[in-house]
Design a protein around this motif. Sequence first.
Motif, PDB file in Angstrom:
ATOM      1  N   VAL A  63      47.572  33.954  33.320  1.00  0.00           N
ATOM      2  CA  VAL A  63      47.584  35.236  34.033  1.00  0.00           C
ATOM      3  C   VAL A  63      46.759  35.036  35.291  1.00  0.00           C
ATOM      4  N   LEU A  64      47.422  35.021  36.431  1.00  0.00           N
ATOM      5  CA  LEU A  64      46.683  34.961  37.686  1.00  0.00           C
ATOM      6  C   LEU A  64      46.301  36.386  38.044  1.00  0.00           C
ATOM      7  N   PHE A  65      45.028  36.622  38.304  1.00  0.00           N
ATOM      8  CA  PHE A  65      44.516  37.984  38.481  1.00  0.00           C
ATOM      9  C   PHE A  65      43.984  38.092  39.912  1.00  0.00           C
ATOM     10  N   TYR A  66      44.590  38.986  40.693  1.00  0.00           N
ATOM     11  CA  TYR A  66      44.172  39.109  42.103  1.00  0.00           C
ATOM     12  C   TYR A  66      44.031  40.594  42.426  1.00  0.00           C
ATOM     13  N   PRO A  67      42.892  41.186  42.046  1.00  0.00           N
ATOM     14  CA  PRO A  67      42.728  42.636  42.195  1.00  0.00           C
ATOM     15  C   PRO A  67      42.166  43.018  43.562  1.00  0.00           C
ATOM     16  N   GLY A  68      41.914  44.311  43.724  1.00  0.00           N
ATOM     17  CA  GLY A  68      41.156  44.796  44.881  1.00  0.00           C
ATOM     18  C   GLY A  68      41.933  44.817  46.176  1.00  0.00           C
ATOM     19  N   SER A  69      43.256  44.601  46.108  1.00  0.00           N
ATOM     20  CA  SER A  69      44.095  44.565  47.311  1.00  0.00           C
ATOM     21  C   SER A  69      43.606  43.535  48.315  1.00  0.00           C
ATOM     22  N   SER A  70      43.004  42.447  47.811  1.00  0.00           N
ATOM     23  CA  SER A  70      42.596  41.371  48.729  1.00  0.00           C
ATOM     24  C   SER A  70      43.817  40.755  49.397  1.00  0.00           C
ATOM     25  N   ILE A  71      44.990  40.892  48.786  1.00  0.00           N
ATOM     26  CA  ILE A  71      46.229  40.381  49.400  1.00  0.00           C
ATOM     27  C   ILE A  71      46.435  41.025  50.774  1.00  0.00           C
ATOM     28  N   GLY A  72      45.854  42.218  50.976  1.00  0.00           N
ATOM     29  CA  GLY A  72      45.989  42.920  52.250  1.00  0.00           C
ATOM     30  C   GLY A  72      45.317  42.190  53.407  1.00  0.00           C
TER      31      GLY A  72
ATOM     32  N   THR B   5      40.192  53.791  41.929  1.00  0.00           N
ATOM     33  CA  THR B   5      41.568  54.100  41.543  1.00  0.00           C
ATOM     34  C   THR B   5      42.165  52.932  40.765  1.00  0.00           C
ATOM     35  N   GLU B   6      41.871  51.729  41.226  1.00  0.00           N
ATOM     36  CA  GLU B   6      42.391  50.553  40.528  1.00  0.00           C
ATOM     37  C   GLU B   6      41.817  50.458  39.114  1.00  0.00           C
ATOM     38  N   ALA B   7      40.503  50.701  38.979  1.00  0.00           N
ATOM     39  CA  ALA B   7      39.867  50.615  37.663  1.00  0.00           C
ATOM     40  C   ALA B   7      40.454  51.665  36.717  1.00  0.00           C
ATOM     41  N   GLN B   8      40.716  52.852  37.281  1.00  0.00           N
ATOM     42  CA  GLN B   8      41.282  53.934  36.474  1.00  0.00           C
ATOM     43  C   GLN B   8      42.693  53.564  35.990  1.00  0.00           C
ATOM     44  N   LEU B   9      43.472  52.964  36.897  1.00  0.00           N
ATOM     45  CA  LEU B   9      44.828  52.544  36.515  1.00  0.00           C
ATOM     46  C   LEU B   9      44.784  51.507  35.394  1.00  0.00           C
ATOM     47  N   MET B  10      43.851  50.568  35.525  1.00  0.00           N
ATOM     48  CA  MET B  10      43.734  49.504  34.520  1.00  0.00           C
ATOM     49  C   MET B  10      43.338  50.102  33.167  1.00  0.00           C
ATOM     50  N   ARG B  11      42.436  51.112  33.230  1.00  0.00           N
ATOM     51  CA  ARG B  11      41.969  51.743  31.986  1.00  0.00           C
ATOM     52  C   ARG B  11      43.094  52.532  31.343  1.00  0.00           C
TER      53      ARG B  11
ATOM     54  N   ALA C  55      48.638  50.583  43.592  1.00  0.00           N
ATOM     55  CA  ALA C  55      49.585  50.072  42.598  1.00  0.00           C
ATOM     56  C   ALA C  55      49.070  48.773  41.990  1.00  0.00           C
ATOM     57  N   VAL C  56      49.313  48.622  40.688  1.00  0.00           N
ATOM     58  CA  VAL C  56      49.033  47.353  40.016  1.00  0.00           C
ATOM     59  C   VAL C  56      50.378  46.786  39.574  1.00  0.00           C
ATOM     60  N   PHE C  57      50.675  45.579  40.018  1.00  0.00           N
ATOM     61  CA  PHE C  57      51.950  44.930  39.688  1.00  0.00           C
ATOM     62  C   PHE C  57      51.702  43.810  38.687  1.00  0.00           C
ATOM     63  N   TRP C  58      52.609  43.703  37.714  1.00  0.00           N
ATOM     64  CA  TRP C  58      52.646  42.526  36.845  1.00  0.00           C
ATOM     65  C   TRP C  58      53.965  41.827  37.152  1.00  0.00           C
ATOM     66  N   ALA C  59      53.875  40.623  37.699  1.00  0.00           N
ATOM     67  CA  ALA C  59      55.072  39.902  38.126  1.00  0.00           C
ATOM     68  C   ALA C  59      55.165  38.600  37.345  1.00  0.00           C
TER      69      ALA C  59
END
Length: 322
Positions: free
Chosen positions: A157-166, A60-66, A316-320
Amino acid sequence: MTTPQFIQLYQHNAAAVAQELLQGLSAPQAFTSPKYLYDALGSRLFEAITELPEYDLTRTEAQLMRLHSADMARHLPTGACWIDLGAGNCEKAGRLLGPLRAGRYVAVDISVNFVRQALDSLQRQRPDLPMTGLGTDFSGGLDLPDALALNAAQPRVLFYPGSSIGNFTPDQALGFLQSLHRACGTATGSGLLIGVDLLKDAAELEAAYDDALGVTAAFDLNLLLHINRLVGSNFAVRDWRHLSRFNAEQSRVEMHLQARHAVRVQWPGGERLFAAGETIHTENACKWTVPNFEALLRSAGFAQTRVWTDPAQRFAVFWATV
Ligand SMILES: C[S@@+](CC[C@H](N)C(=O)[O-])C[C@H]1O[C@@H](n2cnc3c(N)ncnc32)[C@H](O)[C@@H]1O
């Protein structure tokens, strides 16, 4: 062709690692940090997890990015230094560096040897892009060393994908995001691009962390073998089963290893008797709503956020920006 530079900050301190692990294993509710899930086999098992039907987070994340890459290109700075946190196989960032016209790539991972191969092959595809591998443990916050020689005028650009923040509890996540805000530096346009898994049906969430093939169970159980190597303990995989539980109060999926029967585990200088059914808490995967995560980003110091989600609001993908 430029060759990637490697900086190894993470010095394996066997005594400190053993102390941290044994403290967690001796706590009333035994626990371990999720970073110990990623030895060489653990990293490969995680890659397999991302291909499972139950674990649609990565897809889902890859699809959103695409789908939203053109819009992302309008909001993110060009020529930026991309700093990929927990880069793993570098695939996710690798797909974005070209379309979003990155000026430099820094792959950060505790397991820099795993990143080394991926970075070498990415460098062959992008011979002109300066690339650096940084081996560091950022669980206590991200600190970028002087050795990186970052250009203060170049946006980051700090990039932190994959919901690792969880993997962080909300309090820990706030402290970690504050460290990312500082690491963004002061150049105009800098910010954080972060992927966050959203709260959804409990049964679906539990299945995502307990797939029918048992790959997630193998990923979790492999931790015991890793611990045996790190502290000299005698965990036997067959004494334990993997559990995935949704904790509604804390809005998180918890992974646990549960003793199948009473188990005595020994290590040099100590031991613990686990009663039948007792668990070791091995990972949290906190799930967020869009407004709650936006509020967290603001508390961490980020000024503006842009969010992309799928129609079913699964991810969700956030750009902050700073
Ligand atoms: C869940 S994987 C994510 C990989 C990839 N970014 C993705 O989204 O698919 C986590 C990655 O972060 C790394 N990692 C885990 N804990 C870390 C820590 N405390 N410091 C640095 N890297 C860490 C692991 O080695 C692994 O490569």
